[in-house]
Design a protein around this motif. Structure first.
Motif, PDB file in Angstrom:
ATOM      1  N   PHE A   1       4.610-100.774  87.732  1.00  0.00           N
ATOM      2  CA  PHE A   1       5.744-100.205  86.775  1.00  0.00           C
ATOM      3  C   PHE A   1       7.204-100.925  86.041  1.00  0.00           C
ATOM      4  CE2 PHE A   1       7.286 -96.407  90.224  1.00  0.00           C
ATOM      5  CZ  PHE A   1       7.016 -95.790  89.331  1.00  0.00           C
ATOM      6  N   HIS A   2       5.517-102.204  86.533  1.00  0.00           N
ATOM      7  CA  HIS A   2       5.845-103.417  85.132  1.00  0.00           C
ATOM      8  C   HIS A   2       4.805-103.475  84.259  1.00  0.00           C
ATOM      9  CE1 HIS A   2       2.362-103.851  87.455  1.00  0.00           C
ATOM     10  NE2 HIS A   2       2.173-105.845  86.298  1.00  0.00           N
ATOM     11  N   MET A   3       4.038-102.353  84.030  1.00  0.00           N
ATOM     12  CA  MET A   3       2.935-102.684  82.951  1.00  0.00           C
ATOM     13  C   MET A   3       3.415-101.413  82.407  1.00  0.00           C
ATOM     14  SD  MET A   3       0.233-103.159  84.516  1.00  0.00           S
ATOM     15  CE  MET A   3      -1.062-103.548  85.825  1.00  0.00           C
ATOM     16  N   ARG A   4       4.323-100.920  81.989  1.00  0.00           N
ATOM     17  CA  ARG A   4       4.802-100.866  80.036  1.00  0.00           C
ATOM     18  C   ARG A   4       5.478-102.351  79.562  1.00  0.00           C
ATOM     19  NH1 ARG A   4       8.782 -96.028  78.136  1.00  0.00           N
ATOM     20  NH2 ARG A   4       7.664 -94.692  78.433  1.00  0.00           N
ATOM     21  N   ARG A   5       6.019-102.968  80.493  1.00  0.00           N
ATOM     22  CA  ARG A   5       6.044-104.366  79.752  1.00  0.00           C
ATOM     23  C   ARG A   5       5.279-105.617  80.323  1.00  0.00           C
ATOM     24  NH1 ARG A   5      10.421-105.558  76.543  1.00  0.00           N
ATOM     25  NH2 ARG A   5      11.761-104.171  76.572  1.00  0.00           N
ATOM     26  N   GLU A   6       3.946-105.643  80.431  1.00  0.00           N
ATOM     27  CA  GLU A   6       2.909-105.698  81.271  1.00  0.00           C
ATOM     28  C   GLU A   6       3.183-107.212  80.539  1.00  0.00           C
ATOM     29  OE1 GLU A   6      -1.078-105.629  81.094  1.00  0.00           O
ATOM     30  OE2 GLU A   6      -1.298-106.830  82.874  1.00  0.00           O
ATOM     31  N   GLY A   7       3.128-107.257  78.795  1.00  0.00           N
ATOM     32  CA  GLY A   7       2.880-108.469  78.028  1.00  0.00           C
ATOM     33  C   GLY A   7       4.196-109.576  77.484  1.00  0.00           C
ATOM     34  N   GLU A   8       5.208-108.845  78.235  1.00  0.00           N
ATOM     35  CA  GLU A   8       6.429-109.847  78.069  1.00  0.00           C
ATOM     36  C   GLU A   8       5.804-110.244  80.136  1.00  0.00           C
ATOM     37  OE1 GLU A   8       6.425-106.943  77.391  1.00  0.00           O
ATOM     38  OE2 GLU A   8       8.469-106.839  75.601  1.00  0.00           O
ATOM     39  N   VAL A   9       5.990-109.569  80.565  1.00  0.00           N
ATOM     40  CA  VAL A   9       5.927-110.223  82.287  1.00  0.00           C
ATOM     41  C   VAL A   9       4.461-111.280  81.816  1.00  0.00           C
ATOM     42  CG1 VAL A   9       4.900-109.812  85.030  1.00  0.00           C
ATOM     43  CG2 VAL A   9       6.482-107.934  83.774  1.00  0.00           C
ATOM     44  N   LYS A  10       3.488-110.681  81.506  1.00  0.00           N
ATOM     45  CA  LYS A  10       2.067-112.016  81.136  1.00  0.00           C
ATOM     46  C   LYS A  10       3.087-113.615  80.884  1.00  0.00           C
ATOM     47  CE  LYS A  10      -1.947-111.029  80.190  1.00  0.00           C
ATOM     48  NZ  LYS A  10      -3.175-110.503  79.805  1.00  0.00           N
ATOM     49  N   GLU A  11       3.624-113.218  79.731  1.00  0.00           N
ATOM     50  CA  GLU A  11       4.476-114.911  78.784  1.00  0.00           C
ATOM     51  C   GLU A  11       4.877-115.146  79.636  1.00  0.00           C
ATOM     52  OE1 GLU A  11       5.798-113.009  74.733  1.00  0.00           O
ATOM     53  OE2 GLU A  11       6.428-114.727  74.848  1.00  0.00           O
ATOM     54  N   LEU A  12       6.221-114.445  80.793  1.00  0.00           N
ATOM     55  CA  LEU A  12       6.724-115.373  81.579  1.00  0.00           C
ATOM     56  C   LEU A  12       6.402-116.101  82.209  1.00  0.00           C
ATOM     57  CD1 LEU A  12       9.742-115.309  81.906  1.00  0.00           C
ATOM     58  CD2 LEU A  12       9.681-113.699  83.649  1.00  0.00           C
ATOM     59  N   LEU A  13       5.386-115.817  82.770  1.00  0.00           N
ATOM     60  CA  LEU A  13       4.205-116.046  84.071  1.00  0.00           C
ATOM     61  C   LEU A  13       3.494-116.738  83.525  1.00  0.00           C
ATOM     62  CD1 LEU A  13       4.287-113.113  86.618  1.00  0.00           C
ATOM     63  CD2 LEU A  13       6.315-115.022  86.425  1.00  0.00           C
ATOM     64  N   GLY A  14       3.114-117.167  81.649  1.00  0.00           N
ATOM     65  CA  GLY A  14       1.548-118.371  82.059  1.00  0.00           C
ATOM     66  C   GLY A  14       0.383-117.431  81.988  1.00  0.00           C
ATOM     67  N   ILE A  15       0.613-116.258  82.136  1.00  0.00           N
ATOM     68  CA  ILE A  15      -0.711-115.628  82.572  1.00  0.00           C
ATOM     69  C   ILE A  15      -1.455-115.386  80.912  1.00  0.00           C
ATOM     70  CG2 ILE A  15      -1.791-113.545  83.462  1.00  0.00           C
ATOM     71  CD1 ILE A  15       0.338-113.407  85.275  1.00  0.00           C
ATOM     72  N   PRO A  16      -2.348-115.948  81.376  1.00  0.00           N
ATOM     73  CA  PRO A  16      -3.696-116.294  80.437  1.00  0.00           C
ATOM     74  C   PRO A  16      -4.317-114.679  79.712  1.00  0.00           C
ATOM     75  CG  PRO A  16      -4.613-117.083  81.751  1.00  0.00           C
ATOM     76  CD  PRO A  16      -3.349-116.573  82.510  1.00  0.00           C
ATOM     77  N   ASP A  17      -4.323-115.115  78.088  1.00  0.00           N
ATOM     78  CA  ASP A  17      -5.059-113.466  77.601  1.00  0.00           C
ATOM     79  C   ASP A  17      -5.824-113.134  78.769  1.00  0.00           C
ATOM     80  OD1 ASP A  17      -2.783-113.916  75.552  1.00  0.00           O
ATOM     81  OD2 ASP A  17      -3.734-114.359  74.309  1.00  0.00           O
ATOM     82  N   ASP A  18      -6.925-113.323  78.466  1.00  0.00           N
ATOM     83  CA  ASP A  18      -7.836-113.279  79.213  1.00  0.00           C
ATOM     84  C   ASP A  18      -8.459-112.331  80.865  1.00  0.00           C
ATOM     85  OD1 ASP A  18      -7.970-115.665  80.414  1.00  0.00           O
ATOM     86  OD2 ASP A  18     -10.241-115.630  80.139  1.00  0.00           O
ATOM     87  N   TYR A  19      -6.800-112.735  81.401  1.00  0.00           N
ATOM     88  CA  TYR A  19      -6.886-111.687  82.108  1.00  0.00           C
ATOM     89  C   TYR A  19      -5.843-110.830  82.277  1.00  0.00           C
ATOM     90  CZ  TYR A  19      -8.725-115.583  85.835  1.00  0.00           C
ATOM     91  OH  TYR A  19      -9.741-116.251  86.006  1.00  0.00           O
ATOM     92  N   VAL A  20      -5.157-109.919  83.509  1.00  0.00           N
ATOM     93  CA  VAL A  20      -4.389-109.117  82.672  1.00  0.00           C
ATOM     94  C   VAL A  20      -3.859-108.266  84.613  1.00  0.00           C
ATOM     95  CG1 VAL A  20      -5.418-107.373  81.492  1.00  0.00           C
ATOM     96  CG2 VAL A  20      -6.098-106.761  83.620  1.00  0.00           C
ATOM     97  N   THR A  21      -2.980-108.148  84.739  1.00  0.00           N
ATOM     98  CA  THR A  21      -1.645-108.309  85.941  1.00  0.00           C
ATOM     99  C   THR A  21      -2.332-106.496  86.358  1.00  0.00           C
ATOM    100  OG1 THR A  21      -0.319-107.172  85.085  1.00  0.00           O
ATOM    101  CG2 THR A  21      -0.327-109.458  85.597  1.00  0.00           C
ATOM    102  N   ALA A  22      -2.858-106.663  87.432  1.00  0.00           N
ATOM    103  CA  ALA A  22      -3.673-105.373  88.660  1.00  0.00           C
ATOM    104  C   ALA A  22      -2.255-104.649  88.963  1.00  0.00           C
ATOM    105  CB  ALA A  22      -4.047-105.869  89.399  1.00  0.00           C
ATOM    106  N   CYS A  23      -1.646-105.147  89.550  1.00  0.00           N
ATOM    107  CA  CYS A  23      -0.109-104.519  89.944  1.00  0.00           C
ATOM    108  C   CYS A  23       0.556-105.643  90.533  1.00  0.00           C
ATOM    109  CB  CYS A  23      -0.232-104.119  91.279  1.00  0.00           C
ATOM    110  SG  CYS A  23      -1.137-105.132  92.678  1.00  0.00           S
ATOM    111  N   MET A  24       1.906-104.946  90.951  1.00  0.00           N
ATOM    112  CA  MET A  24       3.003-106.491  91.455  1.00  0.00           C
ATOM    113  C   MET A  24       3.160-105.690  92.972  1.00  0.00           C
ATOM    114  SD  MET A  24       6.736-107.258  90.236  1.00  0.00           S
ATOM    115  CE  MET A  24       7.520-106.018  90.731  1.00  0.00           C
ATOM    116  N   ILE A  25       3.261-106.553  93.876  1.00  0.00           N
ATOM    117  CA  ILE A  25       3.145-106.959  95.283  1.00  0.00           C
ATOM    118  C   ILE A  25       5.045-106.784  95.192  1.00  0.00           C
ATOM    119  CG2 ILE A  25       2.578-107.224  98.032  1.00  0.00           C
ATOM    120  CD1 ILE A  25      -0.385-106.606  96.658  1.00  0.00           C
ATOM    121  N   ALA A  26       5.311-106.476  96.081  1.00  0.00           N
ATOM    122  CA  ALA A  26       6.797-106.677  95.802  1.00  0.00           C
ATOM    123  C   ALA A  26       6.913-107.292  97.648  1.00  0.00           C
ATOM    124  CB  ALA A  26       8.163-105.331  95.735  1.00  0.00           C
ATOM    125  N   MET A  27       7.815-108.425  98.390  1.00  0.00           N
ATOM    126  CA  MET A  27       7.626-108.561  99.408  1.00  0.00           C
ATOM    127  C   MET A  27       8.516-109.398 100.590  1.00  0.00           C
ATOM    128  SD  MET A  27       4.234-111.089 100.508  1.00  0.00           S
ATOM    129  CE  MET A  27       3.546-110.461 100.297  1.00  0.00           C
TER     130      MET A  27
END
Lengths: 200, 200
Positions: B146-172
């Motif tokens: 459900f974070h995917m709609r805001r994936e751009g913001e999530v990537k920016e917050l976490l510094g994830i580079p452009d050439d990577y994408v998040t596959a999912c979020m695992i809460a733990m």
């Protein structure tokens, strides 16, 4: 026989691509697929189906298409590596018809559209459970996608309906003499783990 | 402590969405992520990275975006089910910031393009290994997108580079009082297994 341990099995899994000709008993296949169905899926919708192929004529057709995909997507790449993984994958591409069992995990796609990247979160965990259960029972597996170029023909051959797609093809059998579990080379986890932010 | 068994763990896994506030020790996180890195990937390229978030301010931001995604993609759907899974997912959406650990498995996408469906075969098996290892160590997990709609913001917050994408979020986290492993409802495997062709 004692049950195999989780971490032992996670570390034992490696791509096995050379198999004995022995069939995998149906009750073993059932146990492996039941393990697959315990994976998570979005909303617990369990959108999967598993098509198991052992028929020699069908495997022969699939093997042809697979080989074509292998050549088109990998073997013809001038930058392909020439390492042990390559040679093992080449062996598989040339002997796919002899693989005892091919399993196609399928997922309901809805309206014949190609599912999105994240839809895979509802089928590849099941495929991984399937491979882990097989590993624990001494059965080698390898997950491949080289059939995808000819997925339409594969689906037609197997009667897979329009509203499902194949997620991968898992080749499976008892490992040939000289094949072994474990020891798959991996980069250290510390090199791919970041805390709080990328690079952290 | 005896090592947990494979099949026991496969059947123990279920979505856990209510957690104790206790942190998960770093050496446990390391063991869990190392297990993830033993999953298969295409050509053994290991295209993954794992971003671990425990920082309260970051979790607060992610929780806001997650809640927005939850409302937009699920809670506002007039046909949504009102069952136990829904209520549990609703609880998580409203308490995500309190989750002890969020892990983002990422995959190299190449050129910032959205990866294809079958690219997931090189990251979701690793996510599943991660969740199984956690389960075996008594730690609850749930895989979400459900974070995917805001994936751009999530990537920016976490510094994830452009050439990577998040596959999912695992809460733990360690399961809250009243949460339990095992007993996840699944359709019988026999209903989703076909031999030689669909329906067979």
């Amino acid at each position: 026989m004692p049950e195999p341990e989780l971490f032992e099995t996670l570390y034992a899994q490696r791509a096995i691509r050379r198999f004995k000709p022995d069939p995998v008993p149906k009750e073993i296949l059932e146990r492996i697929i039941e393990a697959a169905t315990h994976a998570p899926s979005g909303g617990n919708r369990q959108p999967w189906a598993f098509v198991v192929v052992t028929d020699p004529a069908k495997k022969e057709r699939i093997a042809e298409w697979y080989h074509e995909g292998w050549v088109g997507m990998y073997a013809s790449d001038p930058n392909r590596p020439r390492n042990a993984v390559y040679r093992s994958a080449e062996y598989l591409a040339e002997h796919m018809a002899e693989t005892p069992v091919l399993i196609f995990p399928c997922i309901a796609a809805g309206g014949g559209r190609r599912p999105s990247f994240q839809t895979g979160s509802s089928i590849y965990p099941a495929a991984q459970n399937l491979m882990l259960a097989a590993t624990a029972l001494g059965i080698g597996t390898v997950i491949t996608t080289f059939h995808m170029r000819r997925e339409g023909e594969v689906k037609e051959l197997l009667g897979i309906p329009d509203d499902y797609v194949t997620a991968c093809m898992i080749a499976m059998g008892y490992p040939a003499e000289g094949e072994r579990f474990g020891g798959a080379g991996r980069r250290p986890a510390s090199e791919v783990t970041y805390y709080e932010s990328w690079g952290g």
